[in-house]
Design a protein around this motif. Structure first.
Motif, PDB file in Angstrom:
ATOM      1  N   ASP A 132       1.509 -11.717  -0.612  1.00  0.00           N
ATOM      2  CA  ASP A 132       1.195 -10.534  -0.580  1.00  0.00           C
ATOM      3  C   ASP A 132       2.373  -9.558  -0.224  1.00  0.00           C
ATOM      4  O   ASP A 132       2.482  -8.300  -0.707  1.00  0.00           O
ATOM      5  CB  ASP A 132      -0.058 -10.029   0.257  1.00  0.00           C
ATOM      6  CG  ASP A 132      -1.445 -10.754  -0.356  1.00  0.00           C
ATOM      7  OD1 ASP A 132      -1.520 -11.026  -1.449  1.00  0.00           O
ATOM      8  OD2 ASP A 132      -2.286 -11.189   0.369  1.00  0.00           O
ATOM      9  N   ILE A 133       3.162  -9.883   0.500  1.00  0.00           N
ATOM     10  CA  ILE A 133       4.294  -9.072   1.333  1.00  0.00           C
ATOM     11  C   ILE A 133       5.208  -9.051   0.037  1.00  0.00           C
ATOM     12  O   ILE A 133       5.833  -7.843  -0.184  1.00  0.00           O
ATOM     13  CB  ILE A 133       4.720  -9.574   2.426  1.00  0.00           C
ATOM     14  CG1 ILE A 133       3.714  -9.507   3.634  1.00  0.00           C
ATOM     15  CG2 ILE A 133       6.149  -8.997   2.775  1.00  0.00           C
ATOM     16  CD1 ILE A 133       4.216 -10.231   4.635  1.00  0.00           C
ATOM     17  N   ALA A 134       5.665  -9.825  -0.609  1.00  0.00           N
ATOM     18  CA  ALA A 134       6.263 -10.160  -1.719  1.00  0.00           C
ATOM     19  C   ALA A 134       5.908  -9.279  -2.747  1.00  0.00           C
ATOM     20  O   ALA A 134       6.732  -8.435  -3.507  1.00  0.00           O
ATOM     21  CB  ALA A 134       6.568 -11.467  -2.196  1.00  0.00           C
ATOM     22  N   VAL A 135       4.802  -9.034  -2.865  1.00  0.00           N
ATOM     23  CA  VAL A 135       4.274  -8.203  -4.388  1.00  0.00           C
ATOM     24  C   VAL A 135       4.280  -6.873  -3.987  1.00  0.00           C
ATOM     25  O   VAL A 135       4.908  -6.025  -4.658  1.00  0.00           O
ATOM     26  CB  VAL A 135       2.666  -8.478  -4.615  1.00  0.00           C
ATOM     27  CG1 VAL A 135       2.108  -7.768  -5.303  1.00  0.00           C
ATOM     28  CG2 VAL A 135       2.711 -10.241  -5.250  1.00  0.00           C
ATOM     29  N   ALA A 136       3.944  -6.628  -2.619  1.00  0.00           N
ATOM     30  CA  ALA A 136       4.198  -5.017  -2.292  1.00  0.00           C
ATOM     31  C   ALA A 136       5.525  -4.554  -2.233  1.00  0.00           C
ATOM     32  O   ALA A 136       5.911  -3.473  -2.633  1.00  0.00           O
ATOM     33  CB  ALA A 136       3.616  -5.216  -0.938  1.00  0.00           C
ATOM     34  N   ALA A 137       6.704  -5.666  -1.755  1.00  0.00           N
ATOM     35  CA  ALA A 137       8.043  -5.437  -1.898  1.00  0.00           C
ATOM     36  C   ALA A 137       8.415  -4.967  -3.273  1.00  0.00           C
ATOM     37  O   ALA A 137       9.168  -4.133  -3.465  1.00  0.00           O
ATOM     38  CB  ALA A 137       8.734  -6.485  -1.274  1.00  0.00           C
ATOM     39  N   VAL A 138       8.090  -5.971  -4.101  1.00  0.00           N
ATOM     40  CA  VAL A 138       8.295  -5.831  -5.542  1.00  0.00           C
ATOM     41  C   VAL A 138       8.010  -4.565  -6.157  1.00  0.00           C
ATOM     42  O   VAL A 138       8.342  -3.731  -6.920  1.00  0.00           O
ATOM     43  CB  VAL A 138       8.103  -7.120  -6.532  1.00  0.00           C
ATOM     44  CG1 VAL A 138       8.358  -6.839  -8.005  1.00  0.00           C
ATOM     45  CG2 VAL A 138       8.938  -8.364  -5.984  1.00  0.00           C
ATOM     46  N   THR A 139       6.621  -4.369  -5.944  1.00  0.00           N
ATOM     47  CA  THR A 139       5.700  -2.920  -6.294  1.00  0.00           C
ATOM     48  C   THR A 139       6.666  -1.761  -5.963  1.00  0.00           C
ATOM     49  O   THR A 139       7.141  -0.886  -6.599  1.00  0.00           O
ATOM     50  CB  THR A 139       4.521  -2.935  -6.000  1.00  0.00           C
ATOM     51  OG1 THR A 139       3.969  -4.204  -6.347  1.00  0.00           O
ATOM     52  CG2 THR A 139       3.707  -2.019  -6.734  1.00  0.00           C
ATOM     53  N   THR A 140       7.124  -1.853  -4.541  1.00  0.00           N
ATOM     54  CA  THR A 140       7.939  -0.625  -4.014  1.00  0.00           C
ATOM     55  C   THR A 140       9.071  -0.542  -4.938  1.00  0.00           C
ATOM     56  O   THR A 140       9.635   0.533  -5.197  1.00  0.00           O
ATOM     57  CB  THR A 140       8.202  -0.897  -2.549  1.00  0.00           C
ATOM     58  OG1 THR A 140       7.038  -0.863  -1.848  1.00  0.00           O
ATOM     59  CG2 THR A 140       9.158   0.259  -2.182  1.00  0.00           C
TER      60      THR A 140
END
Length: 656
Positions: A132-140
């Motif tokens: 979930d953290i990785a997805v949020a970072a990539v989305t940012t």
């Protein structure tokens, strides 16, 4: 968030059940319709930012939003960076808050963009990273790719971010194999050691964004395979060195780790050597193999569509982190067509295709017989007038002869040039003619160097048409002064002044126009390409007040017409009074001369404005109407000139 990956018969493909999560209300928040794999932001706002986000996924078998994640409104981006650096706070919540705070990237300042990039970099390199953290970072990061033009202070930060994405794409321990966001794709895969080829293909959706079900991987595919209709946007094929049977036996439990990162644009790869003057962007694809070696890499890129322009050339490039710029080292161009551009490189890194485009021009048809007839009649009438003035010059004063002959000479030369030279003989052919050499392009806009003749014709047309209006104004001034001062002859030194102004003023205007707008490597700043006349339209076909047609011709002519109009008003007031020094015959003669001079200026303006419209009009009906009107006005010039300047000849002939 993740598509399901299958490996069947050496083909990796993705399946998705449904494409959208319908708009819905979850908890106290309402979310809009969203593509599977993307994040949705609540319609409810707090200080201008969404209050929460929810991910649209199909993990449960049908598309639906996950639980909402609220914004920590008490934190700014600077606070979040400080908390991450000090390892305090909930890392996942900080990641979600960063994502929400960057959901409107066009409103972010340079400092906030830099801070957000540093946060994303820290999240990707965190030892406690989760899916979930990785997805949020990539989305940012995907959102930052939509931010405004990069500032200088961001360059190092975003470069570090791209390096972190490269490393992240190779990392398998966080159980993140594919993240697809509108502007960014991160793909991680492991393939057996004996794999020879691997192919990565991306097709954007109808909106131009990346979607999970259009990202594909194939193994042991030996060539680029463009999708039908040329719909493949980016494709890359990597060939590995052959592995001996002994090596396979000893390393049967090991795999190749491969990472792909695909950027929607080159926002993080701003070049100093290549200028995107027309606002185009380039997709960038990164292939990462860690310490593994490759034989070669082949790529396919779909050309960017630029309105009113066609592809001129392209260059296959890779990003050099030392130079912080694009380089063609190790890359070459291979087969290409109007639909796909192909590249070959001997290494893996961030790749792109730099493209230059040439404007498409619609050349005006050659002047037809109607226009040629009108111009021919003008040439005959002007030639007769000049001959008459020169033959009878001894019987009249010198000043009128200089003025009248100069007017007719300017108009005659202009008409001849217009007939014979206004059509551009060096037309640019809009055909695909790609150069074989892979050379770094300086700009995305190709500019043809000036060949000379067309610019020379445009200069002469501007000079002699301005000269025609200038001499006509001087003639009107001369007649007005004679009436105003009740003089039988011109004022002293008038001839010298008129010669200096009549031939010098147009020369000054032309010289200023050339000096300001003309460049040998970009002649279209001064003239048009479709025909040899002053530049007037921007690339979108709209009249541009910054181009020479407006300030180098229309403005000077407008001032002359205004000056003539003012003199006409003064003339009307003056002649309305009784003047004992003027006989009735002389009064009538002067009045007719002045009115004829003013009417000639009006006819000149109308005729050549119509001539300009005639050259740029594409509608056939309008073209015919303008053509006939132009012919009528040009022939009217002949009547006006002959009536004004040859009337005395007719009177003398009648008297005999």
């Amino acid at each position: 968030m993740f598509a399901v990956i299958h490996l069947v018969h050496d083909e990796i493909y993705f399946t998705s059940i449904g494409n959208f999560c319908n708009s819905t209300r979850k908890d106290e928040f309402s979310f809009p319709r969203t593509v599977v794999g993307w994040s949705a932001y609540s319609n409810e706002l707090l200080y201008g930012f969404p209050k929460a986000l929810a991910e649209c996924s199909n993990d449960t078998g049908s598309p639906m939003f996950g639980p909402p994640h609220k914004l920590q409104y008490e934190f700014t981006l600077s606070d979040i960076l400080e908390n991450i650096s000090s390892s305090s706070g909930d890392l996942l919540q900080l990641a979600f808050s960063t994502q929400i705070l960057t959901s409107q990237p066009e409103q972010l300042s340079a400092d906030k963009i830099t801070t957000a990039a540093q946060i994303a970099n820290a999240l990707l390199q965190s030892a406690n990273i989760t899916k979930d953290i990785a997805v949020a970072a990539v989305t940012t990061i995907s959102q930052l790719l939509n931010s405004s033009e990069e500032r200088t202070q961001e360059r190092d930060v975003v470069q570090n971010l791209t390096e972190a994405l490269d490393k992240f794409s190779l990392d398998q321990h966080n159980n993140v194999s594919l993240v697809v966001q509108p502007n960014l794709v991160v793909q991680s895969i492991q393939v057996p050691t004996n794999t020879v080829w691997i192919q990565f293909t991306a097709l954007t959706g109808r909106s131009g964004n990346f979607v999970a079900n259009r990202i594909n991987l194939h193994t042991n595919t030996s060539e680029l395979t463009a999708a039908k209709g040329g719909s493949t946007d980016v494709q890359i094929v990597i060939k590995f060195p052959p592995v001996s049977p002994q090596s396979v036996l000893h390393s049967k439990n090991t795999n190749h780790s491969i990472g792909f990162v695909l950027y929607q644009n080159d926002r993080f790869f701003r070049s100093r050597a290549f200028r995107a003057s027309s606002g185009t962007s380039r997709r960038v694809i990164s292939a990462n193999l860690g310490q593994e070696s490759v034989l070669h890499v082949e790529m396919l890129f779909k050309p960017t569509a630029v309105p009113n322009a066609s592809l001129y050339d392209f260059a296959c490039v890779s990003w050099n982190y030392t130079l912080k710029d694009w380089t063609t080292y190790g890359c070459s161009k291979v087969n290409h067509s109007a639909d796909v551009l192909r590249c070959f490189c001997n290494h893996t890194t961030n790749f792109a295709v730099l493209m230059s485009f040439r404007r498409e021009f619609e050349y005006a048809e050659a002047l037809n017989w109607i226009t040629k007839l009108g111009c021919s009649m003008s040439i005959i009438g002007l030639s007769l007038t000049i001959t008459f003035q020169m033959v009878t010059r001894k019987s009249r004063k010198t000043n009128p002869t200089v003025l009248l002959v100069s007017i007719c000479m300017c108009l005659l030369i202009f008409t001849l040039l217009f007939m014979l030279g206004v059509d551009n003989s060096y037309k640019q052919l809009n055909k695909l003619d790609i150069q074989e050499d892979n050379i770094l392009l300086p700009s995305d806009t190709h500019k043809e160097w000036d060949r000379g003749p067309c610019t020379a014709v445009a200069v002469l047309l501007q000079y002699f048409l301005l000269g025609t209006f200038t001499w006509n104004t001087l003639y009107a001034t001369h007649v007005f002064l004679m009436i105003r001062n009740s003089l039988a002859t011109s004022p002293s030194h008038f001839t010298a002044y008129t010669v200096a102004i009549g031939w010098g003023l147009p020369a000054v205007v032309v010289a200023l126009t050339l000096g300001i707008s003309y460049r040998v490597d970009d002649p279209l700043g001064y003239r048009q390409e479709e025909f040899c006349w002053l530049a007037a339209l921007d690339p979108k076909g709209n009249f541009d007040f910054k181009l020479p047609m407006f300030w180098g011709f229309l403005i000077p002519v407008a001032f002359m017409l205004i000056f003539n109009t003012v003199m006409l008003v003064c003339f009307a007031v003056t002649t309305g009074k009784t003047n004992p020094h003027l006989t009735s015959t002389r009064h009538t003669s002067m009045k007719k001369k002045f009115l004829s001079s003013f009417s000639l200026a009006v006819v000149l303006s109308l005729s050549w404005i119509l001539g300009y419209l005639l050259l740029i009009t594409q509608n056939q009906t309008m073209y015919t109407i303008l053509n006939i009107s132009f012919c009528v006005l040009t022939t009217t010039q002949v009547v006006n000139v002959c009536t004004l300047y040859c009337k005395s000849l007719w009177i003398r002939a009648s008297a005999k």
